[in-house]
Design a protein around this motif. Structure first.
Motif, PDB file in Angstrom:
ATOM      1  N   VAL A  66      43.744 -23.532  31.823  1.00 39.98           N
ATOM      2  CA  VAL A  66      42.373 -23.383  32.317  1.00 39.98           C
ATOM      3  C   VAL A  66      41.680 -22.204  31.622  1.00 39.98           C
ATOM      4  O   VAL A  66      40.528 -22.320  31.175  1.00 39.98           O
ATOM      5  N   SER A  67      42.362 -21.095  31.514  1.00 41.31           N
ATOM      6  CA  SER A  67      41.791 -19.916  30.856  1.00 41.31           C
ATOM      7  C   SER A  67      41.513 -20.187  29.379  1.00 41.31           C
ATOM      8  O   SER A  67      40.484 -19.757  28.837  1.00 41.31           O
ATOM      9  N   LEU A  68      42.425 -20.919  28.743  1.00 45.95           N
ATOM     10  CA  LEU A  68      42.237 -21.275  27.334  1.00 45.95           C
ATOM     11  C   LEU A  68      40.974 -22.116  27.163  1.00 45.95           C
ATOM     12  O   LEU A  68      40.182 -21.895  26.238  1.00 45.95           O
ATOM     13  N   GLY A  69      40.782 -23.080  28.060  1.00 40.01           N
ATOM     14  CA  GLY A  69      39.594 -23.922  27.998  1.00 40.01           C
ATOM     15  C   GLY A  69      38.322 -23.100  28.110  1.00 40.01           C
ATOM     16  O   GLY A  69      37.334 -23.356  27.404  1.00 40.01           O
ATOM     17  N   GLU A  70      38.331 -22.109  29.000  1.00 42.79           N
ATOM     18  CA  GLU A  70      37.163 -21.231  29.153  1.00 42.79           C
ATOM     19  C   GLU A  70      36.922 -20.429  27.883  1.00 42.79           C
ATOM     20  O   GLU A  70      35.779 -20.258  27.439  1.00 42.79           O
ATOM     21  N   MET A 122      43.504 -34.482  45.196  1.00 37.96           N
ATOM     22  CA  MET A 122      43.539 -33.687  43.962  1.00 37.96           C
ATOM     23  C   MET A 122      42.935 -32.299  44.160  1.00 37.96           C
ATOM     24  O   MET A 122      43.423 -31.307  43.599  1.00 37.96           O
ATOM     25  N   LEU A 123      41.880 -32.208  44.952  1.00 35.47           N
ATOM     26  CA  LEU A 123      41.306 -30.888  45.240  1.00 35.47           C
ATOM     27  C   LEU A 123      42.323 -30.004  45.955  1.00 35.47           C
ATOM     28  O   LEU A 123      42.440 -28.797  45.667  1.00 35.47           O
ATOM     29  N   GLU A 124      43.064 -30.577  46.884  1.00 31.29           N
ATOM     30  CA  GLU A 124      44.112 -29.838  47.588  1.00 31.29           C
ATOM     31  C   GLU A 124      45.223 -29.436  46.614  1.00 31.29           C
ATOM     32  O   GLU A 124      45.746 -28.319  46.669  1.00 31.29           O
ATOM     33  N   GLU A 125      45.570 -30.334  45.714  1.00 26.64           N
ATOM     34  CA  GLU A 125      46.630 -30.074  44.738  1.00 26.64           C
ATOM     35  C   GLU A 125      46.310 -28.861  43.863  1.00 26.64           C
ATOM     36  O   GLU A 125      47.194 -28.068  43.542  1.00 26.64           O
ATOM     37  N   PHE A 126      45.040 -28.715  43.495  1.00 30.96           N
ATOM     38  CA  PHE A 126      44.661 -27.632  42.581  1.00 30.96           C
ATOM     39  C   PHE A 126      43.930 -26.489  43.291  1.00 30.96           C
ATOM     40  O   PHE A 126      43.209 -25.712  42.663  1.00 30.96           O
ATOM     41  N   SER A 127      44.169 -26.373  44.588  1.00 31.88           N
ATOM     42  CA  SER A 127      43.513 -25.325  45.377  1.00 31.88           C
ATOM     43  C   SER A 127      43.891 -23.926  44.907  1.00 31.88           C
ATOM     44  O   SER A 127      43.129 -22.973  45.116  1.00 31.88           O
ATOM     45  N   TYR A 128      45.044 -23.776  44.242  1.00 38.23           N
ATOM     46  CA  TYR A 128      45.461 -22.453  43.772  1.00 38.23           C
ATOM     47  C   TYR A 128      44.532 -21.926  42.667  1.00 38.23           C
ATOM     48  O   TYR A 128      44.593 -20.748  42.310  1.00 38.23           O
ATOM     49  N   LEU A 129      43.668 -22.781  42.120  1.00 36.87           N
ATOM     50  CA  LEU A 129      42.697 -22.331  41.118  1.00 36.87           C
ATOM     51  C   LEU A 129      41.450 -21.737  41.763  1.00 36.87           C
ATOM     52  O   LEU A 129      40.598 -21.187  41.063  1.00 36.87           O
ATOM     53  N   GLY A 130      41.347 -21.863  43.098  1.00 31.06           N
ATOM     54  CA  GLY A 130      40.126 -21.486  43.803  1.00 31.06           C
ATOM     55  C   GLY A 130      39.235 -22.709  43.926  1.00 31.06           C
ATOM     56  O   GLY A 130      39.252 -23.598  43.065  1.00 31.06           O
ATOM     57  N   SER A 131      38.445 -22.781  44.978  1.00 31.79           N
ATOM     58  CA  SER A 131      37.694 -23.999  45.274  1.00 31.79           C
ATOM     59  C   SER A 131      36.705 -24.368  44.175  1.00 31.79           C
ATOM     60  O   SER A 131      36.542 -25.546  43.833  1.00 31.79           O
ATOM     61  N   GLN A 132      36.060 -23.387  43.581  1.00 29.19           N
ATOM     62  CA  GLN A 132      35.049 -23.671  42.552  1.00 29.19           C
ATOM     63  C   GLN A 132      35.688 -24.246  41.292  1.00 29.19           C
ATOM     64  O   GLN A 132      35.219 -25.258  40.751  1.00 29.19           O
ATOM     65  N   LYS A 133      36.781 -23.637  40.825  1.00 26.34           N
ATOM     66  CA  LYS A 133      37.442 -24.114  39.612  1.00 26.34           C
ATOM     67  C   LYS A 133      38.150 -25.452  39.865  1.00 26.34           C
ATOM     68  O   LYS A 133      38.145 -26.336  38.985  1.00 26.34           O
ATOM     69  N   ALA A 134      38.720 -25.619  41.057  1.00 20.32           N
ATOM     70  CA  ALA A 134      39.347 -26.897  41.398  1.00 20.32           C
ATOM     71  C   ALA A 134      38.313 -28.020  41.352  1.00 20.32           C
ATOM     72  O   ALA A 134      38.576 -29.112  40.816  1.00 20.32           O
TER      73      ALA A 134
END
Length: 334
Positions: free
Chosen positions: A258-262, A311-323
């Motif tokens: 994710v950071s690489l993409g940014e 899927m939103l729950e799965e990636f919740s560790y990214l924070g709600s906005q990034k998920a």
């Protein structure tokens, strides 16, 4: 599957023959016995009762995700669900589109096209190819090079024609165990195509696993149009095999992507790598893999078609906005 048999008088048969129809859900009680006529074990039914089908999962999100990495039965001995069923489910969930990315082949396209018209949903035609990098070695031998998974998605009719050229070449000129595509081939026919980094078997994820340098990771990522991350349990086997320490390490790799993409301004998308429809369908893939001799066939990754909220729950560790961005915004942009 089992054959279920029962014997009735002719007049009774007329009464019940129309009561059992394809698509019904039934509960059967009976005795198993060897049937000399069919040469297999069958169930001789004493009771057959119609029951209600278990509640199907639904996608209740206001804005829906789009699946960009999905395998049908045409991913030989790997995917288990007919393309028509997957397209129908996506349409029922209100998804605007669904991608078809079978391993190395495009035989699901006719069924996908028909289902698209029937269910009024867009098909994104694609493939998960076996990629080899021939751009660094003058004495390149595609049979000895390491292959990686990569996703190719079609943007338009030019891209579709180019994908067909790549598929043909991979089977006719670069087949070694599987149909391979070289980077130079793809670069020659890249118009109208989008390239994604695929799963843990992709070139980028492998680089992170191998602690590649920042320059090497940037070089690899520059070849692709978008970066991909997947649910943690898809890659739990890497923990079991000792390739990463724990689930936190899997989270860290996804965060790095994710950071690489940014940093390089390329969209990151979350995909399921779908191989079957619902969680309980893993049993079918388990059977396929056991038949091929896989020792870990009983340890199936949950490669099922997830709803937006799952899927939103799965990636919740990214924070709600990034998920929200990786699950909904970026896949919809693609």
């Amino acid at each position: 599957s089992f054959t279920v048999k029962f014997f009735v008088k002719k007049e009774k048969h007329e009464e019940i023959k129309d009561k059992i129809k394809t698509g019904m859900t039934m509960k059967v009680r009976g005795e198993t016995q060897y049937d000399k006529f069919s040469g297999e074990v069958v169930i001789m039914a004493s009771d057959i009762v119609k029951i209600e089908k278990q509640n199907q999962r639904i996608d209740t999100a206001a804005e829906k995700r789009i699946e960009l990495h999905l395998h049908t039965q045409m991913s030989s001995m790997d995917g288990v669900t007919p393309v028509e069923d997957l397209v129908k489910r996506a349409a029922e969930w209100g998804h605007k589109a669904i991608a078809i990315t079978d391993h190395g082949v495009v035989q699901a396209y006719p069924g996908a096209s028909g289902a698209s018209s029937k269910h009024k949903i867009k098909i994104i035609y694609g493939v998960e190819c076996y990629l080899v990098d021939d751009t660094k070695d003058k004495d390149f031998d595609y049979t000895k090079a390491k292959s990686y998974h990569a996703i190719i998605l079609v943007k338009n009719t030019t891209g579709l024609k180019n994908l067909y050229k790549l598929i043909s070449q991979s089977h006719l000129n670069y087949f070694y165990k599987r149909p391979r595509m070289t980077k130079s081939m793809i670069m020659k026919h890249r118009e109208g195509l989008l390239l994604g980094t695929a799963c843990e078997a992709g070139e980028l994820y492998t680089a992170f696993l191998n602690n590649a340098s920042e320059d090497e990771i940037n070089r690899i990522a520059s070849f692709y149009d978008y970066l991909e991350i997947q649910p943690l349990d898809n890659n739990q086997f890497l923990v079991a095999e000792g390739k990463v320490e724990n689930k936190e390490a899997l989270i860290e790799i996804n965060k790095k992507i994710v950071s690489l993409g940014e940093k390089i301004n390329k969209p990151v998308v979350a995909t399921c790598d779908v191989h079957f429809m619902d969680p309980e369908d893993e049993i079918f893939r388990r059977i396929l893999m056991a038949g091929q001799g896989y020792d870990d066939a009983d340890k199936q990754a949950p490669l099922y078609f997830r709803t937006t909220d799952e899927m939103l729950e799965e990636f919740s560790y990214l924070g709600s906005q990034k998920a929200y961005e990786v699950v909904i915004t970026n896949p919809n942009k693609i």
